[in-house]
Design a protein around this motif. Sequence first.
Motif, PDB file in Angstrom:
ATOM      1  N   ARG A  70       7.584  -0.483  25.456  1.00 22.72           N
ATOM      2  CA  ARG A  70       8.408  -1.228  24.490  1.00 22.72           C
ATOM      3  C   ARG A  70       7.878  -2.647  24.313  1.00 22.72           C
ATOM      4  O   ARG A  70       7.823  -3.162  23.198  1.00 22.72           O
ATOM      5  CB  ARG A  70       9.859  -1.286  24.979  1.00 22.72           C
ATOM      6  N   VAL A  71       7.508  -3.285  25.424  1.00 23.02           N
ATOM      7  CA  VAL A  71       6.951  -4.641  25.363  1.00 23.02           C
ATOM      8  C   VAL A  71       5.684  -4.646  24.515  1.00 23.02           C
ATOM      9  O   VAL A  71       5.508  -5.505  23.641  1.00 23.02           O
ATOM     10  CB  VAL A  71       6.659  -5.169  26.783  1.00 23.02           C
ATOM     11  N   LYS A  72       4.802  -3.695  24.743  1.00 17.14           N
ATOM     12  CA  LYS A  72       3.558  -3.620  23.977  1.00 17.14           C
ATOM     13  C   LYS A  72       3.840  -3.437  22.489  1.00 17.14           C
ATOM     14  O   LYS A  72       3.194  -4.064  21.637  1.00 17.14           O
ATOM     15  CB  LYS A  72       2.691  -2.473  24.485  1.00 17.14           C
ATOM     16  N   ALA A  73       4.812  -2.574  22.180  1.00 12.60           N
ATOM     17  CA  ALA A  73       5.135  -2.314  20.780  1.00 12.60           C
ATOM     18  C   ALA A  73       5.675  -3.565  20.094  1.00 12.60           C
ATOM     19  O   ALA A  73       5.295  -3.887  18.963  1.00 12.60           O
ATOM     20  CB  ALA A  73       6.153  -1.178  20.684  1.00 12.60           C
ATOM     21  N   PHE A 126      13.185 -10.565   9.420  1.00 12.40           N
ATOM     22  CA  PHE A 126      12.215 -11.050   8.443  1.00 12.40           C
ATOM     23  C   PHE A 126      11.238  -9.941   8.064  1.00 12.40           C
ATOM     24  O   PHE A 126      10.892  -9.777   6.886  1.00 12.40           O
ATOM     25  CB  PHE A 126      11.449 -12.251   8.989  1.00 12.40           C
ATOM     26  N   ASP A 127      10.767  -9.178   9.049  1.00 15.48           N
ATOM     27  CA  ASP A 127       9.844  -8.082   8.767  1.00 15.48           C
ATOM     28  C   ASP A 127      10.469  -7.075   7.810  1.00 15.48           C
ATOM     29  O   ASP A 127       9.816  -6.601   6.869  1.00 15.48           O
ATOM     30  CB  ASP A 127       9.445  -7.380  10.068  1.00 15.48           C
ATOM     31  N   LEU A 128      11.712  -6.724   8.057  1.00 19.27           N
ATOM     32  CA  LEU A 128      12.424  -5.783   7.196  1.00 19.27           C
ATOM     33  C   LEU A 128      12.540  -6.309   5.772  1.00 19.27           C
ATOM     34  O   LEU A 128      12.213  -5.612   4.803  1.00 19.27           O
ATOM     35  CB  LEU A 128      13.826  -5.512   7.758  1.00 19.27           C
ATOM     36  N   LEU A 129      13.012  -7.529   5.660  1.00 19.09           N
ATOM     37  CA  LEU A 129      13.234  -8.115   4.339  1.00 19.09           C
ATOM     38  C   LEU A 129      11.933  -8.262   3.567  1.00 19.09           C
ATOM     39  O   LEU A 129      11.854  -7.890   2.387  1.00 19.09           O
ATOM     40  CB  LEU A 129      13.922  -9.474   4.480  1.00 19.09           C
ATOM     41  N   SER A 130      10.894  -8.794   4.210  1.00 20.08           N
ATOM     42  CA  SER A 130       9.636  -9.026   3.509  1.00 20.08           C
ATOM     43  C   SER A 130       8.975  -7.714   3.098  1.00 20.08           C
ATOM     44  O   SER A 130       8.426  -7.602   1.997  1.00 20.08           O
ATOM     45  CB  SER A 130       8.686  -9.864   4.371  1.00 20.08           C
ATOM     46  N   LEU A 131       9.017  -6.703   3.975  1.00 18.31           N
ATOM     47  CA  LEU A 131       8.427  -5.410   3.639  1.00 18.31           C
ATOM     48  C   LEU A 131       9.105  -4.804   2.417  1.00 18.31           C
ATOM     49  O   LEU A 131       8.447  -4.369   1.462  1.00 18.31           O
ATOM     50  CB  LEU A 131       8.547  -4.449   4.824  1.00 18.31           C
ATOM     51  N   LYS A 163      13.031   6.112   3.684  1.00 21.17           N
ATOM     52  CA  LYS A 163      13.873   6.865   4.605  1.00 21.17           C
ATOM     53  C   LYS A 163      14.103   6.032   5.858  1.00 21.17           C
ATOM     54  O   LYS A 163      13.239   5.258   6.262  1.00 21.17           O
ATOM     55  CB  LYS A 163      13.213   8.195   4.973  1.00 21.17           C
ATOM     56  N   ILE A 164      15.251   6.203   6.467  1.00 22.36           N
ATOM     57  CA  ILE A 164      15.598   5.417   7.650  1.00 22.36           C
ATOM     58  C   ILE A 164      14.533   5.578   8.728  1.00 22.36           C
ATOM     59  O   ILE A 164      14.070   4.606   9.323  1.00 22.36           O
ATOM     60  CB  ILE A 164      16.985   5.826   8.187  1.00 22.36           C
ATOM     61  N   GLU A 165      14.112   6.827   8.972  1.00 23.65           N
ATOM     62  CA  GLU A 165      13.145   7.075  10.039  1.00 23.65           C
ATOM     63  C   GLU A 165      11.793   6.423   9.730  1.00 23.65           C
ATOM     64  O   GLU A 165      11.141   5.875  10.620  1.00 23.65           O
ATOM     65  CB  GLU A 165      12.963   8.582  10.244  1.00 23.65           C
ATOM     66  N   HIS A 166      11.378   6.462   8.460  1.00 27.56           N
ATOM     67  CA  HIS A 166      10.094   5.872   8.079  1.00 27.56           C
ATOM     68  C   HIS A 166      10.136   4.356   8.208  1.00 27.56           C
ATOM     69  O   HIS A 166       9.201   3.732   8.726  1.00 27.56           O
ATOM     70  CB  HIS A 166       9.751   6.272   6.641  1.00 27.56           C
ATOM     71  N   LEU A 167      11.224   3.764   7.750  1.00 31.69           N
ATOM     72  CA  LEU A 167      11.364   2.308   7.834  1.00 31.69           C
ATOM     73  C   LEU A 167      11.394   1.869   9.292  1.00 31.69           C
ATOM     74  O   LEU A 167      10.802   0.850   9.664  1.00 31.69           O
ATOM     75  CB  LEU A 167      12.641   1.881   7.109  1.00 31.69           C
ATOM     76  N   ILE A 177       8.601  -0.770  11.037  1.00 35.91           N
ATOM     77  CA  ILE A 177       9.001  -2.062  11.595  1.00 35.91           C
ATOM     78  C   ILE A 177       8.891  -2.084  13.112  1.00 35.91           C
ATOM     79  O   ILE A 177       8.523  -3.098  13.700  1.00 35.91           O
ATOM     80  CB  ILE A 177      10.436  -2.420  11.163  1.00 35.91           C
ATOM     81  N   TRP A 178       9.190  -0.971  13.738  1.00 39.41           N
ATOM     82  CA  TRP A 178       9.149  -0.943  15.202  1.00 39.41           C
ATOM     83  C   TRP A 178       7.844  -0.366  15.732  1.00 39.41           C
ATOM     84  O   TRP A 178       7.771   0.097  16.854  1.00 39.41           O
ATOM     85  CB  TRP A 178      10.356  -0.175  15.763  1.00 39.41           C
ATOM     86  N   SER A 179       6.807  -0.407  14.931  1.00 38.97           N
ATOM     87  CA  SER A 179       5.442  -0.017  15.270  1.00 38.97           C
ATOM     88  C   SER A 179       5.265   1.487  15.283  1.00 38.97           C
ATOM     89  O   SER A 179       6.223   2.261  15.203  1.00 38.97           O
ATOM     90  CB  SER A 179       4.998  -0.600  16.617  1.00 38.97           C
ATOM     91  N   LEU A 180       3.989   1.880  15.447  1.00 34.21           N
ATOM     92  CA  LEU A 180       3.666   3.298  15.418  1.00 34.21           C
ATOM     93  C   LEU A 180       4.301   4.061  16.569  1.00 34.21           C
ATOM     94  O   LEU A 180       4.524   5.256  16.484  1.00 34.21           O
ATOM     95  CB  LEU A 180       2.137   3.484  15.459  1.00 34.21           C
TER      96      LEU A 180
END
Length: 233
Positions: A113-116, A162-167, A177-181, A185-188
């Motif tokens: 999680r830290v790495k992500a 900010f990442d969510l809004l800017s994307l 889709k919720i899962e794609h978003l 945002i939360w990395s691969l």
Amino acid sequence: MAGETILVVDDEQEIVQLIQLYLAREGYKVISANNGQDVFEIVKEHKPDLIVLDILLPGLDGIEVCRQLRKTSNTPILFISCKSEDIDIILGLSMGGDDYMTKPFSPSQLVARVKALLRRNSIREQHQDDPQLVKFPGLEIDLVSHIVRVNGQTISLSAKEFDLLSLMAKTPNRVYKIEHLFELIWSLDSMGDPRTLIVHISNLRKKIEVNPAEPRYIITVRGVGYKFNGSAV
């Protein structure tokens, strides 16, 4: 990228030592605090790249620490807690936390999680030289300085907000889709709970919408996910 500084805040010394052991193996520098009051001075002095923050701290709890930090800092915050109820998770994220883990947890999963979180934050910082300025009626997003203004007033957003809004604002009218978003945002790795995304969307609406119950910017597409309204007026 190993070498970043991680601040671990927990009053259980065994937990701190365990986290420190696993993070140090990955090349991270780990500093610690056992109460909330000391966090602000440590952050000011050491400028950690990420904070692992226990919610149930003596004196000033983790929720309040996060709330105060978010006034001046977008440093990623990973909450840890023995409390697993939805209300506690939602509260932690609504104060500006970026992720949440429930005790007991796997130390290797915490490292992942830290790495992500660090990877996502690094990507965001690498794009700070992007000269784009995204504008909509009543809303301005400066991708260089990471400043967001609503009706001319600067508002404070967490890194994930900010990442969510800017994307979404850079791709208006695209339905996510919720899962794609969540994955974007939360990395691969996309480790964690997609409900985290729903909480962050709710927080965003409270900050940028005149009436969060009837949003003009971030629109819910029922049964699918969300889109940014490119024709917002």
